[in-house]
Design a protein around this motif. Sequence first.
Motif, PDB file in Angstrom:
ATOM      1  N   ASN A  60      13.725  42.651 -28.327  1.00  0.00           N
ATOM      2  CA  ASN A  60      12.500  41.933 -28.663  1.00  0.00           C
ATOM      3  C   ASN A  60      12.161  40.976 -27.523  1.00  0.00           C
ATOM      4  O   ASN A  60      12.896  40.033 -27.248  1.00  0.00           O
ATOM      5  CB  ASN A  60      12.687  41.169 -29.969  1.00  0.00           C
ATOM      6  CG  ASN A  60      11.400  40.571 -30.490  1.00  0.00           C
ATOM      7  OD1 ASN A  60      10.445  40.385 -29.743  1.00  0.00           O
ATOM      8  ND2 ASN A  60      11.369  40.267 -31.780  1.00  0.00           N
ATOM      9  N   ASN A  61      11.055  41.246 -26.850  1.00  0.00           N
ATOM     10  CA  ASN A  61      10.579  40.381 -25.773  1.00  0.00           C
ATOM     11  C   ASN A  61       9.225  39.761 -26.127  1.00  0.00           C
ATOM     12  O   ASN A  61       8.391  39.522 -25.246  1.00  0.00           O
ATOM     13  CB  ASN A  61      10.458  41.168 -24.465  1.00  0.00           C
ATOM     14  CG  ASN A  61      11.801  41.365 -23.782  1.00  0.00           C
ATOM     15  OD1 ASN A  61      12.389  40.413 -23.286  1.00  0.00           O
ATOM     16  ND2 ASN A  61      12.280  42.599 -23.763  1.00  0.00           N
ATOM     17  N   LYS A  63       6.567  37.014 -28.412  1.00  0.00           N
ATOM     18  CA  LYS A  63       6.381  35.703 -29.042  1.00  0.00           C
ATOM     19  C   LYS A  63       5.428  35.886 -30.213  1.00  0.00           C
ATOM     20  O   LYS A  63       4.408  36.583 -30.097  1.00  0.00           O
ATOM     21  CB  LYS A  63       5.802  34.705 -28.045  1.00  0.00           C
ATOM     22  CG  LYS A  63       5.452  33.345 -28.678  1.00  0.00           C
ATOM     23  CD  LYS A  63       4.968  32.359 -27.632  1.00  0.00           C
ATOM     24  CE  LYS A  63       4.423  31.092 -28.282  1.00  0.00           C
ATOM     25  NZ  LYS A  63       5.357  30.436 -29.216  1.00  0.00           N
ATOM     26  N   SER A  68      10.150  33.171 -30.522  1.00  0.00           N
ATOM     27  CA  SER A  68      10.000  33.986 -29.313  1.00  0.00           C
ATOM     28  C   SER A  68      11.364  34.471 -28.864  1.00  0.00           C
ATOM     29  O   SER A  68      12.404  34.020 -29.348  1.00  0.00           O
ATOM     30  CB  SER A  68       9.316  33.170 -28.206  1.00  0.00           C
ATOM     31  OG  SER A  68      10.037  31.962 -27.961  1.00  0.00           O
ATOM     32  N   SER A  69      11.329  35.405 -27.903  1.00  0.00           N
ATOM     33  CA  SER A  69      12.593  36.017 -27.496  1.00  0.00           C
ATOM     34  C   SER A  69      12.461  36.616 -26.110  1.00  0.00           C
ATOM     35  O   SER A  69      11.360  36.975 -25.665  1.00  0.00           O
ATOM     36  CB  SER A  69      12.986  37.100 -28.509  1.00  0.00           C
ATOM     37  OG  SER A  69      14.193  37.720 -28.153  1.00  0.00           O
ATOM     38  N   TYR A  73      10.422  34.041 -24.226  1.00  0.00           N
ATOM     39  CA  TYR A  73      11.017  32.900 -24.936  1.00  0.00           C
ATOM     40  C   TYR A  73      10.434  31.566 -24.458  1.00  0.00           C
ATOM     41  O   TYR A  73      10.278  31.324 -23.255  1.00  0.00           O
ATOM     42  CB  TYR A  73      12.525  32.887 -24.754  1.00  0.00           C
ATOM     43  CG  TYR A  73      13.198  31.758 -25.512  1.00  0.00           C
ATOM     44  CD1 TYR A  73      13.200  31.763 -26.905  1.00  0.00           C
ATOM     45  CD2 TYR A  73      13.780  30.693 -24.839  1.00  0.00           C
ATOM     46  CE1 TYR A  73      13.794  30.724 -27.609  1.00  0.00           C
ATOM     47  CE2 TYR A  73      14.387  29.658 -25.529  1.00  0.00           C
ATOM     48  CZ  TYR A  73      14.379  29.683 -26.923  1.00  0.00           C
ATOM     49  OH  TYR A  73      14.953  28.650 -27.619  1.00  0.00           O
ATOM     50  N   VAL A  79      14.847  31.825 -31.836  1.00  0.00           N
ATOM     51  CA  VAL A  79      14.966  33.104 -31.123  1.00  0.00           C
ATOM     52  C   VAL A  79      14.716  34.243 -32.109  1.00  0.00           C
ATOM     53  O   VAL A  79      15.413  34.379 -33.117  1.00  0.00           O
ATOM     54  CB  VAL A  79      16.368  33.245 -30.484  1.00  0.00           C
ATOM     55  CG1 VAL A  79      16.478  34.589 -29.776  1.00  0.00           C
ATOM     56  CG2 VAL A  79      16.636  32.097 -29.523  1.00  0.00           C
ATOM     57  N   ASN A  80      13.709  35.042 -31.816  1.00  0.00           N
ATOM     58  CA  ASN A  80      13.395  36.179 -32.669  1.00  0.00           C
ATOM     59  C   ASN A  80      14.510  37.222 -32.629  1.00  0.00           C
ATOM     60  O   ASN A  80      15.252  37.326 -31.645  1.00  0.00           O
ATOM     61  CB  ASN A  80      12.082  36.838 -32.229  1.00  0.00           C
ATOM     62  CG  ASN A  80      10.870  36.078 -32.727  1.00  0.00           C
ATOM     63  OD1 ASN A  80      10.946  35.355 -33.719  1.00  0.00           O
ATOM     64  ND2 ASN A  80       9.744  36.243 -32.036  1.00  0.00           N
ATOM     65  N   SER A  82      16.131  40.919 -32.422  1.00  0.00           N
ATOM     66  CA  SER A  82      15.979  42.304 -31.969  1.00  0.00           C
ATOM     67  C   SER A  82      16.606  43.186 -33.039  1.00  0.00           C
ATOM     68  O   SER A  82      17.661  42.849 -33.592  1.00  0.00           O
ATOM     69  CB  SER A  82      16.681  42.518 -30.635  1.00  0.00           C
ATOM     70  OG  SER A  82      16.090  41.723 -29.623  1.00  0.00           O
TER      71      SER A  82
END
Length: 300
Positions: A60-61, A63, A68-69, A73, A79-80, A82
């Motif tokens: 997961n990249n 936001k 976000s991640s 991020y 941190v979201n 994945s």
Amino acid sequence: MAAPNNLITTSDMNVALDREFILNFEGDYDRLAEILGIFAPERMAAGTALYQLKVTGTLNNEKDDNGSSGSSYVEGDLVNLSKYTATKEPIGAITPKPYRKATSGANILKNGYEVAVMKTDQKMQSHIRADIIKEFFAFMAKGTGEAAGTGLQEAAAMVDAKLGDTMETNGDEGGKVIHFINRTDAAKYIGNAPVTTQTMFGMTYLQNFLGMTDVFLTNKVASGTMYATPAENIHVFTVDFGELARADLTYQQSDSGLIGVAHSPAYDHVSTETNVLTGMLLFPEVKDYIIKGTINPAAA
């Protein structure tokens, strides 16, 4: 009169036959395991469920409102997650497979012990080995990857490319790739080329062929097709024979537990029996890492 010292008894002969059967089987397996990089079979309880895996997911990249991640991020954000999923497809349970052969006393008297018992033991062993390979390719046929090319060399290149792309996408490094090809398809390309072959577990092994390392030729693969999978995707399972011994079903066993053998007289039928129990299973675990190649004929 007491029996003379060091008398070789029927029991001794049977044990010797058991050990010869096992040594021949294990010797063949050991050469295969060396190529596949398998140090020891994985021993499992009989009845253990087996699954082939399909692994999916991505990093997961992004936001969003939750956080976000990765490359998106923002400092201080949650941190979201994945998400990855390993989907299991049940394919049955690992079970020991018993086989039995009886050789009549009349046959032994007519042809001699070596021909009647030992030679037919060898044939029985080769058929058991072939059944293990047949079962392996039934699992290989469940693979999810496909590629095609004109002629064997192009098909092989496309298969390797597809496997490499799949592994890279999943974040896995490519290692040794094992290829399985029909003998007839390979024969069209071998011609008079100098190649060194060995026989391993009933298959013909080529260490280098058309740019591929570790190639097995076998009639278990249909003409016009081929398979490739990483060596580390192939596992060897075997069952634990220990519980059988508690019921007085004792076999001479290989050190690795791949096979058990017991020769015994059957006086009620004036014959001798060869009893074999094998729990060996060659198993390709991850379906995504099995690529089936189609070899298309060149245009006329």
